[in-house]
Design a protein around this motif. Structure first.
Motif, PDB file in Angstrom:
ATOM      1  N   ALA A  30       0.819  -1.206   0.000  1.00 17.58           N
ATOM      2  CA  ALA A  30       0.000   0.000   0.000  1.00 17.58           C
ATOM      3  C   ALA A  30       0.858   1.265   0.000  1.00 17.58           C
ATOM      4  O   ALA A  30       0.340   2.363  -0.179  1.00 17.58           O
ATOM      5  CB  ALA A  30      -0.925   0.011   1.211  1.00 17.58           C
ATOM      6  N   ALA A  31       2.170   1.103   0.198  1.00 24.15           N
ATOM      7  CA  ALA A  31       3.018   2.286   0.316  1.00 24.15           C
ATOM      8  C   ALA A  31       4.181   2.306  -0.669  1.00 24.15           C
ATOM      9  O   ALA A  31       4.777   3.358  -0.896  1.00 24.15           O
ATOM     10  CB  ALA A  31       3.575   2.378   1.738  1.00 24.15           C
ATOM     11  N   HIS A  32       4.527   1.150  -1.253  1.00 24.51           N
ATOM     12  CA  HIS A  32       5.721   1.073  -2.081  1.00 24.51           C
ATOM     13  C   HIS A  32       5.460   0.207  -3.309  1.00 24.51           C
ATOM     14  O   HIS A  32       4.626  -0.707  -3.282  1.00 24.51           O
ATOM     15  CB  HIS A  32       6.887   0.477  -1.287  1.00 24.51           C
ATOM     16  N   GLU A  33       6.203   0.475  -4.369  1.00 28.37           N
ATOM     17  CA  GLU A  33       6.163  -0.349  -5.564  1.00 28.37           C
ATOM     18  C   GLU A  33       7.584  -0.804  -5.884  1.00 28.37           C
ATOM     19  O   GLU A  33       8.563  -0.185  -5.438  1.00 28.37           O
ATOM     20  CB  GLU A  33       5.559   0.411  -6.741  1.00 28.37           C
ATOM     21  N   SER A  34       7.715  -1.876  -6.628  1.00 32.35           N
ATOM     22  CA  SER A  34       9.043  -2.411  -6.908  1.00 32.35           C
ATOM     23  C   SER A  34       9.072  -3.092  -8.254  1.00 32.35           C
ATOM     24  O   SER A  34       8.038  -3.453  -8.825  1.00 32.35           O
ATOM     25  CB  SER A  34       9.443  -3.408  -5.809  1.00 32.35           C
ATOM     26  N   PHE A  35      10.282  -3.264  -8.768  1.00 33.32           N
ATOM     27  CA  PHE A  35      10.502  -4.061  -9.967  1.00 33.32           C
ATOM     28  C   PHE A  35      11.816  -4.810  -9.789  1.00 33.32           C
ATOM     29  O   PHE A  35      12.627  -4.493  -8.902  1.00 33.32           O
ATOM     30  CB  PHE A  35      10.529  -3.191 -11.231  1.00 33.32           C
ATOM     31  N   VAL A  36      12.022  -5.832 -10.619  1.00 29.51           N
ATOM     32  CA  VAL A  36      13.226  -6.655 -10.542  1.00 29.51           C
ATOM     33  C   VAL A  36      13.841  -6.764 -11.934  1.00 29.51           C
ATOM     34  O   VAL A  36      13.150  -7.105 -12.894  1.00 29.51           O
ATOM     35  CB  VAL A  36      12.919  -8.071 -10.014  1.00 29.51           C
ATOM     36  N   ILE A  37      15.113  -6.472 -12.038  1.00 28.64           N
ATOM     37  CA  ILE A  37      15.895  -6.770 -13.236  1.00 28.64           C
ATOM     38  C   ILE A  37      16.755  -7.971 -12.884  1.00 28.64           C
ATOM     39  O   ILE A  37      17.496  -7.941 -11.893  1.00 28.64           O
ATOM     40  CB  ILE A  37      16.764  -5.575 -13.656  1.00 28.64           C
ATOM     41  N   CYS A  38      16.642  -9.033 -13.666  1.00 30.05           N
ATOM     42  CA  CYS A  38      17.268 -10.282 -13.253  1.00 30.05           C
ATOM     43  C   CYS A  38      17.926 -10.998 -14.427  1.00 30.05           C
ATOM     44  O   CYS A  38      17.763 -10.622 -15.592  1.00 30.05           O
ATOM     45  CB  CYS A  38      16.237 -11.200 -12.599  1.00 30.05           C
ATOM     46  N   GLN A  39      18.670 -12.035 -14.093  1.00 27.57           N
ATOM     47  CA  GLN A  39      19.187 -12.963 -15.093  1.00 27.57           C
ATOM     48  C   GLN A  39      18.036 -13.700 -15.759  1.00 27.57           C
ATOM     49  O   GLN A  39      16.921 -13.760 -15.222  1.00 27.57           O
ATOM     50  CB  GLN A  39      20.110 -13.993 -14.444  1.00 27.57           C
ATOM     51  N   SER A  40      18.323 -14.291 -16.911  1.00 28.56           N
ATOM     52  CA  SER A  40      17.342 -15.152 -17.548  1.00 28.56           C
ATOM     53  C   SER A  40      16.929 -16.256 -16.579  1.00 28.56           C
ATOM     54  O   SER A  40      17.732 -16.736 -15.784  1.00 28.56           O
ATOM     55  CB  SER A  40      17.924 -15.777 -18.814  1.00 28.56           C
ATOM     56  N   GLY A  41      15.666 -16.620 -16.615  1.00 30.96           N
ATOM     57  CA  GLY A  41      15.139 -17.637 -15.703  1.00 30.96           C
ATOM     58  C   GLY A  41      14.151 -17.089 -14.707  1.00 30.96           C
ATOM     59  O   GLY A  41      13.351 -17.833 -14.156  1.00 30.96           O
ATOM     60  N   GLY A  42      14.186 -15.777 -14.464  1.00 27.11           N
ATOM     61  CA  GLY A  42      13.213 -15.170 -13.568  1.00 27.11           C
ATOM     62  C   GLY A  42      11.934 -14.808 -14.298  1.00 27.11           C
ATOM     63  O   GLY A  42      11.924 -14.624 -15.516  1.00 27.11           O
ATOM     64  N   ALA A  43      10.844 -14.709 -13.563  1.00 21.93           N
ATOM     65  CA  ALA A  43       9.554 -14.364 -14.171  1.00 21.93           C
ATOM     66  C   ALA A  43       8.635 -13.807 -13.094  1.00 21.93           C
ATOM     67  O   ALA A  43       8.847 -14.016 -11.909  1.00 21.93           O
ATOM     68  CB  ALA A  43       8.915 -15.587 -14.825  1.00 21.93           C
ATOM     69  N   GLY A  44       7.578 -13.095 -13.542  1.00 18.67           N
ATOM     70  CA  GLY A  44       6.587 -12.592 -12.606  1.00 18.67           C
ATOM     71  C   GLY A  44       6.211 -11.165 -12.910  1.00 18.67           C
ATOM     72  O   GLY A  44       6.722 -10.536 -13.848  1.00 18.67           O
ATOM     73  N   GLU A  45       5.304 -10.627 -12.110  1.00 16.59           N
ATOM     74  CA  GLU A  45       4.838  -9.258 -12.270  1.00 16.59           C
ATOM     75  C   GLU A  45       5.972  -8.285 -11.969  1.00 16.59           C
ATOM     76  O   GLU A  45       6.605  -8.341 -10.910  1.00 16.59           O
ATOM     77  CB  GLU A  45       3.672  -8.998 -11.317  1.00 16.59           C
ATOM     78  N   GLY A  46       6.249  -7.381 -12.902  1.00 13.93           N
ATOM     79  CA  GLY A  46       7.310  -6.409 -12.699  1.00 13.93           C
ATOM     80  C   GLY A  46       8.693  -7.014 -12.676  1.00 13.93           C
ATOM     81  O   GLY A  46       9.617  -6.437 -12.107  1.00 13.93           O
ATOM     82  N   VAL A  47       8.877  -8.179 -13.308  1.00 14.00           N
ATOM     83  CA  VAL A  47      10.165  -8.870 -13.342  1.00 14.00           C
ATOM     84  C   VAL A  47      10.662  -8.894 -14.785  1.00 14.00           C
ATOM     85  O   VAL A  47       9.950  -9.348 -15.685  1.00 14.00           O
ATOM     86  CB  VAL A  47      10.042 -10.317 -12.802  1.00 14.00           C
ATOM     87  N   PHE A  48      11.892  -8.432 -14.994  1.00 12.45           N
ATOM     88  CA  PHE A  48      12.426  -8.293 -16.343  1.00 12.45           C
ATOM     89  C   PHE A  48      13.760  -9.030 -16.457  1.00 12.45           C
ATOM     90  O   PHE A  48      14.791  -8.529 -16.009  1.00 12.45           O
ATOM     91  CB  PHE A  48      12.596  -6.810 -16.684  1.00 12.45           C
ATOM     92  N   PRO A  49      13.750 -10.244 -17.034  1.00 15.43           N
ATOM     93  CA  PRO A  49      15.004 -10.991 -17.217  1.00 15.43           C
ATOM     94  C   PRO A  49      15.781 -10.442 -18.418  1.00 15.43           C
ATOM     95  O   PRO A  49      15.381 -10.633 -19.561  1.00 15.43           O
ATOM     96  CB  PRO A  49      14.515 -12.425 -17.464  1.00 15.43           C
ATOM     97  N   LEU A  50      16.887  -9.782 -18.160  1.00 15.73           N
ATOM     98  CA  LEU A  50      17.554  -9.011 -19.203  1.00 15.73           C
ATOM     99  C   LEU A  50      18.940  -9.489 -19.580  1.00 15.73           C
ATOM    100  O   LEU A  50      19.539  -8.947 -20.496  1.00 15.73           O
ATOM    101  CB  LEU A  50      17.646  -7.536 -18.773  1.00 15.73           C
ATOM    102  N   TRP A  51      19.497 -10.453 -18.857  1.00 12.93           N
ATOM    103  CA  TRP A  51      20.814 -10.920 -19.292  1.00 12.93           C
ATOM    104  C   TRP A  51      21.000 -12.381 -18.909  1.00 12.93           C
ATOM    105  O   TRP A  51      20.303 -12.924 -18.063  1.00 12.93           O
ATOM    106  CB  TRP A  51      21.937 -10.049 -18.705  1.00 12.93           C
ATOM    107  N   HIS A  52      21.942 -13.008 -19.603  1.00 14.18           N
ATOM    108  CA  HIS A  52      22.278 -14.402 -19.361  1.00 14.18           C
ATOM    109  C   HIS A  52      23.589 -14.477 -18.582  1.00 14.18           C
ATOM    110  O   HIS A  52      24.449 -13.596 -18.735  1.00 14.18           O
ATOM    111  CB  HIS A  52      22.407 -15.167 -20.677  1.00 14.18           C
ATOM    112  N   PRO A  53      23.770 -15.512 -17.760  1.00 14.31           N
ATOM    113  CA  PRO A  53      25.022 -15.630 -17.001  1.00 14.31           C
ATOM    114  C   PRO A  53      26.230 -15.569 -17.933  1.00 14.31           C
ATOM    115  O   PRO A  53      26.252 -16.190 -18.994  1.00 14.31           O
ATOM    116  CB  PRO A  53      24.901 -17.011 -16.344  1.00 14.31           C
ATOM    117  N   GLY A  54      27.223 -14.801 -17.527  1.00 14.48           N
ATOM    118  CA  GLY A  54      28.451 -14.696 -18.308  1.00 14.48           C
ATOM    119  C   GLY A  54      28.462 -13.583 -19.326  1.00 14.48           C
ATOM    120  O   GLY A  54      29.509 -13.247 -19.880  1.00 14.48           O
ATOM    121  N   GLU A  55      27.314 -12.972 -19.605  1.00 17.73           N
ATOM    122  CA  GLU A  55      27.251 -11.898 -20.587  1.00 17.73           C
ATOM    123  C   GLU A  55      27.681 -10.563 -19.983  1.00 17.73           C
ATOM    124  O   GLU A  55      27.522 -10.320 -18.792  1.00 17.73           O
ATOM    125  CB  GLU A  55      25.821 -11.742 -21.113  1.00 17.73           C
ATOM    126  N   ARG A  56      28.180  -9.671 -20.838  1.00 11.36           N
ATOM    127  CA  ARG A  56      28.356  -8.276 -20.438  1.00 11.36           C
ATOM    128  C   ARG A  56      26.959  -7.661 -20.334  1.00 11.36           C
ATOM    129  O   ARG A  56      26.116  -7.862 -21.191  1.00 11.36           O
ATOM    130  CB  ARG A  56      29.194  -7.532 -21.468  1.00 11.36           C
TER     131      ARG A  56
END
Length: 416
Positions: A30-56
């Motif tokens: 009720a007071a805060h919002e959040s998002f997650v930038i993660c490695q490939s393999g993550g999923a969910g509301e506000g979750v953005f898998p943007l890189w693979h292990p070992g990548e720049r």
């Protein structure tokens, strides 16, 4: 407050992934919002898998993070998560965030008492460029203070513990009814000390007729495959081998919960390590722990009263036997653990301490205004409120956490 997390994330199989999930879910929606930038393999509301292990990844993650306009970014750091050379890519990302004046908190999940030269090179930049550092134990703060100074930046916040109930009839469902269960659980690695069972279990079995040893775990790919094979072969040859039961697999959370609920004693004879998410899982279910004398284990068990420490391998047998045969000891351990979770270590308490780190970075002394955030109502509640409106149309229902793609937020690709 809008908080961005950089981490691995479920359903990816990783202790830091579940740590981040529990931390995020403990936010007040009720007071805060959040998002997650993660490695490939993550999923969910506000979750953005943007890189693979070992990548720049730093430039790509930086661009996405800043387009999200977070009030604070919180990075969950482990050396293996951020590319080669001890995750040196994180140094570039932190510098970019600092130049963009984005407050950044870094949780260091691994801080050894003795730091290698390579680790020191990376950590020096993290301590300098992060706005704040979080560690889980006092000795980790002392190590960073000794190596880099800047004690004002380093905050000790305990690893959170779930507030849960045991799985009903767990022993019966696992075929362990009527047994005293000694559990060893996790990935098979030499550092985990699974082979100590060869020494301690015959002693335990001699003193406790209904004791069984449960070995529950797996290997990662082919890692430690030979370790597991050698261990199983040796267990088959030891006395009381018929009282060893094996469960294999990457256990979903509820299955792991059932294993811990069935355990009368969990043994963690680790030889190295900075801390263990498994220890927190044990405390959540009131499973008495017998652990090695690593500082991380010692600090947690002394603070929580959740188990016994063994300074030498030959002590495991007698310590486990005490747990299996002394009901008053077990009752004291469980009561101490419950009290600690209720008063200090539950995730809601842990999030309060995180907010005390975030707030000064987001609203420094002299700043004006207060954060305004009203979560969108769910589809169901909007239907009830607006059912009389003939033009009532909705798309993309939002979750209670309040963050979703909508006008004004960037459209993000799920992966490269």
């Amino acid at each position: 407050m809008r908080i961005g997390y950089l981490s691995t994330y479920p359903p990816a199989e990783c202790g830091i992934a579940t740590y981040t999930q529990y931390l995020r879910e403990s936010l007040d929606p009720a007071a805060h919002e959040s998002f997650v930038i993660c490695q490939s393999g993550g999923a969910g509301e506000g979750v953005f898998p943007l890189w693979h292990p070992g990548e720049r990844f730093s430039e790509h993650v930086f661009g996405t993070a800043t387009r999200m306009t977070p009030d604070v970014m919180h990075i969950q750091h482990e050396y293996g998560l951020f590319g080669s050379q001890h995750g040196a890519e994180i140094v570039d990302l932190l510098l970019r965030l600092r130049l963009a004046e984005v407050p950044t908190v870094v949780t260091l999940h691994t801080v050894y008492e003795t730091i290698t030269d390579a680790q020191r090179m990376v950590l020096r930049h993290i301590v300098e460029d992060a706005s704040a550092i979080v560690v889980h134990e006092d000795y980790q703060k002392a190590t960073l203070d000794r190596e880099f100074g800047r004690p004002e930046k380093v905050h000790v916040i305990e690893h959170g513990i779930r507030e849960v109930r045991p799985v009903p009839n767990a022993k019966q469902r696992l075929g362990l009814a009527g047994k005293k269960v000694v559990l060893m659980c996790g990935y098979f690695r030499k550092t985990k000390g699974f082979d100590e069972a060869l020494r301690f279990f015959p002693e335990v079995a001699e003193n406790c007729d209904d004791a069984v040893l449960v070995m529950a775990g797996k290997i990662r790919g082919t890692e430690a495959k030979d370790v597991q094979a050698e261990l199983y072969a040796a267990l088959d040859e030891m006395p009381f081998a018929d009282r060893v039961k094996y469960f294999r697999g990457q256990f979903p959370q509820y299955t792991l919960d059932a294993l811990l609920s069935a355990a009368d004693c969990v043994v963690l004879p680790y030889r190295t390590g900075a801390q263990s998410g498994m220890l927190s899982q044990c405390l959540a279910f009131g499973a008495p722990v017998v652990a090695s004398g690593l500082n991380a284990f010692r600090d947690v068990l002394e603070r929580t009263g959740g188990g016994l420490i063994c300074d030498h391998p030959e002590e495991y047998g007698s310590a486990i036997t005490r747990v299996l045969t002394e009901p008053e000891l077990v009752n004291d351990i469980r009561q101490s653990g419950r009290r600690y979770i209720r008063e200090t270590g539950g995730w809601s308490r842990v999030m309060e301490r995180h907010m005390s780190v975030y707030e000064p970075l987001v609203s420094p002394a002299g700043s004006r205004g207060e954060y305004a955030f009203i979560p969108e109502p769910s589809v169901e509640s909007r239907d009830a409120t607006n059912s009389s409106s003939p033009d009532h149309r909705f798309t993309s229902p939002s979750k209670e956490r309040g963050f979703r793609a909508r006008d004004g937020y960037p459209a993000l690709a799920a992966s490269h």
